[in-house]
Design an enzyme around this catalytic site. Structure first.
Site, PDB file in Angstrom:
ATOM      1  N   LYS A  67       1.514   6.136  11.080  1.00  0.00           N
ATOM      2  CA  LYS A  67       0.744   6.674   9.953  1.00  0.00           C
ATOM      3  C   LYS A  67      -0.686   6.800  10.427  1.00  0.00           C
ATOM      4  O   LYS A  67      -1.272   5.840  10.929  1.00  0.00           O
ATOM      5  CB  LYS A  67       0.813   5.761   8.725  1.00  0.00           C
ATOM      6  CG  LYS A  67      -0.052   6.328   7.590  1.00  0.00           C
ATOM      7  CD  LYS A  67       0.143   5.592   6.293  1.00  0.00           C
ATOM      8  CE  LYS A  67      -0.736   4.370   6.189  1.00  0.00           C
ATOM      9  NZ  LYS A  67      -0.753   3.821   4.810  1.00  0.00           N
ATOM     10  N   ARG A 110       4.549   2.095  -1.227  1.00  0.00           N
ATOM     11  CA  ARG A 110       5.035   1.049  -0.307  1.00  0.00           C
ATOM     12  C   ARG A 110       4.254  -0.249  -0.483  1.00  0.00           C
ATOM     13  O   ARG A 110       4.779  -1.345  -0.284  1.00  0.00           O
ATOM     14  CB  ARG A 110       5.076   1.534   1.134  1.00  0.00           C
ATOM     15  CG  ARG A 110       3.749   1.877   1.828  1.00  0.00           C
ATOM     16  CD  ARG A 110       3.016   0.657   2.305  1.00  0.00           C
ATOM     17  NE  ARG A 110       2.265   0.832   3.512  1.00  0.00           N
ATOM     18  CZ  ARG A 110       1.118   0.214   3.762  1.00  0.00           C
ATOM     19  NH1 ARG A 110       0.546  -0.564   2.848  1.00  0.00           N
ATOM     20  NH2 ARG A 110       0.505   0.378   4.904  1.00  0.00           N
ATOM     21  N   GLN A 138      -4.641   1.553  -6.921  1.00  0.00           N
ATOM     22  CA  GLN A 138      -3.387   0.857  -6.609  1.00  0.00           C
ATOM     23  C   GLN A 138      -2.818   0.078  -7.792  1.00  0.00           C
ATOM     24  O   GLN A 138      -1.622  -0.219  -7.839  1.00  0.00           O
ATOM     25  CB  GLN A 138      -3.597  -0.148  -5.458  1.00  0.00           C
ATOM     26  CG  GLN A 138      -4.153   0.432  -4.182  1.00  0.00           C
ATOM     27  CD  GLN A 138      -3.160   1.334  -3.468  1.00  0.00           C
ATOM     28  OE1 GLN A 138      -1.947   1.159  -3.579  1.00  0.00           O
ATOM     29  NE2 GLN A 138      -3.672   2.311  -2.762  1.00  0.00           N
ATOM     30  N   MET A 219      -2.887  -8.400  -2.568  1.00  0.00           N
ATOM     31  CA  MET A 219      -2.626  -7.116  -1.916  1.00  0.00           C
ATOM     32  C   MET A 219      -3.889  -6.379  -1.467  1.00  0.00           C
ATOM     33  O   MET A 219      -3.805  -5.421  -0.714  1.00  0.00           O
ATOM     34  CB  MET A 219      -1.851  -6.200  -2.880  1.00  0.00           C
ATOM     35  CG  MET A 219      -0.588  -6.819  -3.443  1.00  0.00           C
ATOM     36  SD  MET A 219       0.548  -7.462  -2.200  1.00  0.00           S
ATOM     37  CE  MET A 219       0.976  -5.977  -1.319  1.00  0.00           C
ATOM     38  N   GLY A 220      -5.064  -6.817  -1.929  1.00  0.00           N
ATOM     39  CA  GLY A 220      -6.272  -6.043  -1.667  1.00  0.00           C
ATOM     40  C   GLY A 220      -6.871  -6.271  -0.296  1.00  0.00           C
ATOM     41  O   GLY A 220      -7.495  -5.386   0.275  1.00  0.00           O
ATOM     42  N   THR A 221      -6.690  -7.465   0.260  1.00  0.00           N
ATOM     43  CA  THR A 221      -7.361  -7.815   1.513  1.00  0.00           C
ATOM     44  C   THR A 221      -6.577  -7.286   2.702  1.00  0.00           C
ATOM     45  O   THR A 221      -5.533  -7.825   3.051  1.00  0.00           O
ATOM     46  CB  THR A 221      -7.551  -9.343   1.601  1.00  0.00           C
ATOM     47  OG1 THR A 221      -8.380  -9.738   0.510  1.00  0.00           O
ATOM     48  CG2 THR A 221      -8.224  -9.735   2.906  1.00  0.00           C
ATOM     49  N   GLY A 292      -0.091  -9.737   1.337  1.00  0.00           N
ATOM     50  CA  GLY A 292       0.423  -8.417   1.712  1.00  0.00           C
ATOM     51  C   GLY A 292      -0.640  -7.623   2.437  1.00  0.00           C
ATOM     52  O   GLY A 292      -1.555  -7.073   1.817  1.00  0.00           O
TER      53      GLY A 292
HETATM   54  P1  NAD Z   1     -10.100   1.455  -5.710  1.00  0.00           P
HETATM   55  O1  NAD Z   1     -11.369   1.809  -5.018  1.00  0.00           O
HETATM   56  O2  NAD Z   1      -9.398   2.491  -6.508  1.00  0.00           O
HETATM   57  O3  NAD Z   1     -10.333   0.181  -6.656  1.00  0.00           O
HETATM   58  C1  NAD Z   1     -11.035  -0.937  -6.168  1.00  0.00           C
HETATM   59  C2  NAD Z   1     -10.880  -2.094  -7.130  1.00  0.00           C
HETATM   60  O4  NAD Z   1     -11.555  -3.228  -6.578  1.00  0.00           O
HETATM   61  C3  NAD Z   1     -11.519  -1.827  -8.496  1.00  0.00           C
HETATM   62  O5  NAD Z   1     -10.740  -2.480  -9.475  1.00  0.00           O
HETATM   63  C4  NAD Z   1     -12.885  -2.513  -8.366  1.00  0.00           C
HETATM   64  O6  NAD Z   1     -13.417  -2.914  -9.615  1.00  0.00           O
HETATM   65  C5  NAD Z   1     -12.495  -3.725  -7.540  1.00  0.00           C
HETATM   66  N1  NAD Z   1     -13.617  -4.338  -6.824  1.00  0.00           N
HETATM   67  C6  NAD Z   1     -14.367  -3.780  -5.849  1.00  0.00           C
HETATM   68  N2  NAD Z   1     -15.276  -4.666  -5.410  1.00  0.00           N
HETATM   69  C7  NAD Z   1     -15.099  -5.796  -6.125  1.00  0.00           C
HETATM   70  C8  NAD Z   1     -15.726  -7.066  -6.132  1.00  0.00           C
HETATM   71  N3  NAD Z   1     -16.714  -7.349  -5.290  1.00  0.00           N
HETATM   72  N4  NAD Z   1     -15.270  -8.003  -7.004  1.00  0.00           N
HETATM   73  C9  NAD Z   1     -14.246  -7.717  -7.831  1.00  0.00           C
HETATM   74  N5  NAD Z   1     -13.611  -6.545  -7.860  1.00  0.00           N
HETATM   75  C10 NAD Z   1     -14.032  -5.591  -7.020  1.00  0.00           C
HETATM   76  O7  NAD Z   1      -9.141   0.873  -4.557  1.00  0.00           O
HETATM   77  P2  NAD Z   1      -7.555   0.829  -4.532  1.00  0.00           P
HETATM   78  O8  NAD Z   1      -7.040   2.073  -3.898  1.00  0.00           O
HETATM   79  O9  NAD Z   1      -7.037   0.400  -5.855  1.00  0.00           O
HETATM   80  O10 NAD Z   1      -7.322  -0.332  -3.447  1.00  0.00           O
HETATM   81  C11 NAD Z   1      -7.608  -1.683  -3.773  1.00  0.00           C
HETATM   82  C12 NAD Z   1      -7.566  -2.502  -2.501  1.00  0.00           C
HETATM   83  O11 NAD Z   1      -6.243  -2.485  -1.943  1.00  0.00           O
HETATM   84  C13 NAD Z   1      -8.485  -1.986  -1.384  1.00  0.00           C
HETATM   85  O12 NAD Z   1      -9.130  -3.095  -0.790  1.00  0.00           O
HETATM   86  C14 NAD Z   1      -7.524  -1.325  -0.402  1.00  0.00           C
HETATM   87  O13 NAD Z   1      -8.036  -1.319   0.909  1.00  0.00           O
HETATM   88  C15 NAD Z   1      -6.338  -2.251  -0.559  1.00  0.00           C
HETATM   89  N6  NAD Z   1      -5.060  -1.707  -0.080  1.00  0.00           N
HETATM   90  C16 NAD Z   1      -4.218  -2.579   0.506  1.00  0.00           C
HETATM   91  C17 NAD Z   1      -2.998  -2.134   0.968  1.00  0.00           C
HETATM   92  C18 NAD Z   1      -2.039  -3.101   1.583  1.00  0.00           C
HETATM   93  O14 NAD Z   1      -1.023  -2.684   2.140  1.00  0.00           O
HETATM   94  N7  NAD Z   1      -2.281  -4.378   1.495  1.00  0.00           N
HETATM   95  C19 NAD Z   1      -2.633  -0.787   0.810  1.00  0.00           C
HETATM   96  C20 NAD Z   1      -3.509   0.066   0.152  1.00  0.00           C
HETATM   97  C21 NAD Z   1      -4.732  -0.402  -0.305  1.00  0.00           C
END
Ligand code: NAD
Length: 321
Positions: A67, A110, A138, A219-221, A292
């Site tokens: 990817k 995914r 997400q 999942m965010g990190t 994740g």
């Molecule tokens: P997005 O930009 O649409 O949303 C970001 C979210 O994070 C919002 O809810 C925002 O309010 C919040 N946020 C940002 N900074 C913050 C802080 N300091 N404190 C609290 N909340 C905060 O992003 P998204 O597309 O929803 O992606 C969210 C996260 O998931 C990203 O970090 C992205 O890289 C990650 N991600 C992980 C995977 C994985 O496989 N683990 C896959 C895709 C995305």
């Protein structure tokens, strides 16, 4: 070579198909049948973009590929999604390109599927309250996929910017579940399953806020420096991940490992739980945490599934190559 464009994915791929593909590839990784290759991620010095690729080979599913894509912060102003990704699949017997597949929607599906697989295998079976931390792109995918795994009766959510919580309440309404915006103390005290899906670089949820028996899908990190939960919560929990190497470097575990509170050897691959070679949850009071991080093999698995669906429906585009 087959092409499945981004615009065709929504009509083809389902959360259920993504769930099956991700569960199978996690199991294959843990058996040693599938391997992720080192991730490339670079600031390209143009358009403020971060570009990279994730690749791997699944010998069980015969999926070889990558990817490619990244983050283009100026895209929204152009009417495009900031995150861009495209999957290329290759024939593992010849190295010839097999398919080019739009990867944007697939990435969300995914990622949500990974959290849902963790909930299936690790959350208490009597879980009733789903908590979501984050209301970005997400978050809706996460809620839909995870809600399917237990008999949830309500959803509670928190976001740094409360104005964006409308996305969570709309999604819950679609699922026929009541939604309430809460503070983090209430979220931790009431939720049986918590999904964190933000781009935060500092802890949001602390150990003191989370009650015994909770399952967390963090999942965010997915980058060095990001963090969603406190180190003491990670060290208190039974910790599972998609891939240990990523968890300790770019995942939620990176901080607990760096602080010396968690040993990489104490982290269990979710695939081992799926295969029955490692225990999952061992008591109703245990806190379980799935880190994740997002691996390339997940992308290849869902892309291969969507190519099969597109070919079966006659909508895959064949090009001589
Ligand atoms: P997005 O930009 O649409 O949303 C970001 C979210 O994070 C919002 O809810 C925002 O309010 C919040 N946020 C940002 N900074 C913050 C802080 N300091 N404190 C609290 N909340 C905060 O992003 P998204 O597309 O929803 O992606 C969210 C996260 O998931 C990203 O970090 C992205 O890289 C990650 N991600 C992980 C995977 C994985 O496989 N683990 C896959 C895709 C995305």
């Amino acid at each position: 070579m087959w092409i499945v464009p981004e615009t065709a994915i929504a009509d083809l791929m389902t959360p259920e198909a993504a769930f099956d593909a991700v569960e199978q590839v996690f199991a294959a990784m843990s058996r040693g049948d599938a391997r992720n290759f080192p991730v490339i991620r670079e600031a390209i010095g143009h358009a403020d973009a971060i570009y990279g690729f994730k690749s791997g080979f699944d010998r069980a599913g015969l999926n070889l590929g990558l990817k490619s894509g990244g983050y283009w912060p100026g895209n929204v102003a152009k009417g495009l999604t900031n995150h861009q990704s495209t999957v290329v699949l290759f024939d593992p017997d010849t190295g010839r390109p097999r398919a080019l597949v739009g990867g944007n929607l697939l990435t969300a599906l995914r990622t949500a599927a990974a959290a849902a697989v963790s909930v299936k295998h690790l959350a208490r079976t009597d879980a009733k309250v789903l908590g979501i931390v984050g209301a970005g792109h997400q978050s809706a995918f996460q809620m839909r996929a995870v809600a399917a795994e237990r008999g949830f009766e309500r959803v509670i959510g928190w976001n740094r910017d409360p104005a964006k919580l409308a996305r969570l309440s709309r999604t819950a309404a679609d699922l026929g579940l009541p939604f309430e915006a809460v503070d983090l103390d209430r979220l931790g005290a009431e939720a049986d399953v918590i999904v964190t899906v933000t781009s935060s670089f500092a802890q949001i949820l602390t150990s003191a806020q989370v009650r015994p028996g909770t399952h967390l899908a963090c999942m965010g990190t997915d980058t060095k420096g990001k963090q969603e939960v406190g180190v003491s919560l990670v060290s208190r929990a039974a910790v599972f991940t998609d891939e240990v190497a990523q968890a300790v470097t770019i995942g939620e575990c990176q901080h607990a490992v760096a602080a010396g509170h968690l040993d990489a050897g104490a982290i269990t691959e979710l695939g081992a739980v799926i295969n029955g070679t490692a225990p999952g949850r061992t008591s109703a009071e245990q806190v379980t945490l799935f880190d994740g991080t997002g691996v390339g093999l997940q992308d290849l698995a869902v892309a291969a599934a969507v190519v099969d669906l597109a070919m079966a429906r006659g909508v895959a585009i064949e090009v001589p190559f």
